[in-house]
Design an enzyme around this catalytic site. Structure first.
Site, PDB file in Angstrom:
ATOM      1  N   ALA A 249       1.971   1.068  -1.149  1.00 58.11           N
ATOM      2  CA  ALA A 249       2.137   0.331   0.112  1.00 58.11           C
ATOM      3  C   ALA A 249       0.874  -0.344   0.621  1.00 58.11           C
ATOM      4  O   ALA A 249       0.871  -0.880   1.731  1.00 58.11           O
ATOM      5  CB  ALA A 249       2.730   1.209   1.207  1.00 58.11           C
ATOM      6  N   ASP A 252       1.745  -3.955   1.076  1.00 56.80           N
ATOM      7  CA  ASP A 252       2.654  -4.104   2.217  1.00 56.80           C
ATOM      8  C   ASP A 252       1.890  -3.965   3.532  1.00 56.80           C
ATOM      9  O   ASP A 252       2.147  -4.694   4.500  1.00 56.80           O
ATOM     10  CB  ASP A 252       3.759  -3.048   2.157  1.00 56.80           C
ATOM     11  CG  ASP A 252       4.637  -3.207   0.935  1.00 56.80           C
ATOM     12  OD1 ASP A 252       4.789  -4.343   0.453  1.00 56.80           O
ATOM     13  OD2 ASP A 252       5.175  -2.185   0.456  1.00 56.80           O
ATOM     14  N   GLY A 287       1.368   8.350   0.261  1.00 55.41           N
ATOM     15  CA  GLY A 287       2.686   7.872   0.643  1.00 55.41           C
ATOM     16  C   GLY A 287       2.724   6.402   1.002  1.00 55.41           C
ATOM     17  O   GLY A 287       1.720   5.692   0.907  1.00 55.41           O
TER      18      GLY A 287
END
Length: 305
Positions: A249, A252, A287
């Site tokens: 991520a 992102d 994560g």
């Protein structure tokens, strides 16, 4: 303040940590298995909201047990979720993620409800496309991205495309894009140019400008980003030096924070630095959405540098 709409995917991420990635036919024992919220669209919407943007999200979830929890999480981050539809008879999208000791990852996807985000569904939420900034990725049907970009562009929006996961794209979509944010692999897929150094990054950016895209930002991992605006010399903007433990991520986070900074009317160079700070923080945490920082932490890193 500009309005921001994200159209994209929502996934449930299943993450396992391994010393190294398995070879074909090899079984390895990992550790620290987690189920966490993810999906490129969702990650970018969360990153934008945590970085201070007013964020509207158009997406789909399935009718599985975790879908409600995912949407509640978006609400807690201040995201407008009125255009997230629950699709009966399918699961929410799933990502199977392996992370090695160097913080690198491999990701396998099952689209699930993301495949049901069709142009027809988009029409039911067309009010959300009357925005000033539209952020798109490639984990939903291509025709939906084209429809969203065309409608938002017609209403004067800045259309931003993060062309991930890497795939070949038609000029039908690229001609609607004002800003594109590929990594090296994605830039090569779109241009045929291997981005091995600054000169190659400049060539790839020029090829994307030739498609009608005004602003090209090629993310280069730890090296930083290559920023190129049509008609101006491109430049490398160095990133922040941090101890990366998980790159999931990071891209992102960069995209969401970039749009948040632009929503706050920051100049493009300052917005890129802000986005780099957010991404740098994200790779120091495990994560996807669990790694995305909040505005205060991003600002603290900027102030310290």
């Amino acid at each position: 303040m500009m309005t921001l709409t994200v159209v994209g995917s929502i996934n449930i991420d299943h993450v396992i940590r391994l010393a190294q990635f398995p070879r074909p036919g090899e079984t390895l024992t990992g550790s620290d298995y987690q189920i966490v919220p993810g999906g490129k669209g969702a990650n970018q919407a969360v990153a934008a909201a945590r970085a201070g943007a007013q964020t509207h999200f158009i997406a789909c979830v399935g009718d599985d047990a975790l879908a409600k929890t995912l949407v509640e999480g978006f609400v807690a981050d201040g995201i407008d979720t009125q255009a997230i539809e629950s699709i009966s008879g399918v699961n929410t999208g799933v990502a199977l993620i392996q992370v090695n000791n160097e913080g690198e990852n491999t990701i396998s996807l099952a689209a699930g409800a993301n495949a049901r985000l069709t142009p027809e569904q988009l029409q039911r939420h067309s009010g959300g496309l009357a925005c000033e900034q539209l952020l798109l990725q490639l984990e939903i049907p291509l025709e939906t991205n084209i429809a969203a970009a065309a409608q938002a562009k017609a209403q004067g929006a800045r259309v931003v495309l993060n062309p991930a996961p890497a795939q070949t794209l038609p000029d039908t979509l690229l001609s609607l894009v004002d800003m594109i944010t590929p990594n090296e692999t994605e830039a090569e897929r779109l241009t045929g140019i291997r981005v091995k150094d600054d000169a190659a990054a400049a060539q790839a950016a020029a090829a994307l400008h030739a498609k009608g895209i005004n602003t090209v930002i090629i993310t280069l991992g730890a090296r930083g980003v290559w920023l190129s605006e049509q008609g101006k010399p491109g430049q490398l903007i160095a990133g922040f030096k941090v101890n990366a433990i998980d790159t999931t991520a990071a891209g992102d986070t960069f995209n969401g924070a970039l749009l948040a900074a632009l929503q706050q009317q920051q100049p493009l160079m300052a917005a890129v630095r802000f986005a780099q700070a957010a991404a740098a923080l994200s790779v120091t945490r495990h994560g996807a959405q669990t790694s995305i920082p909040y505005l205060a932490d991003i600002q603290a890193l900027l102030d310290a540098n």
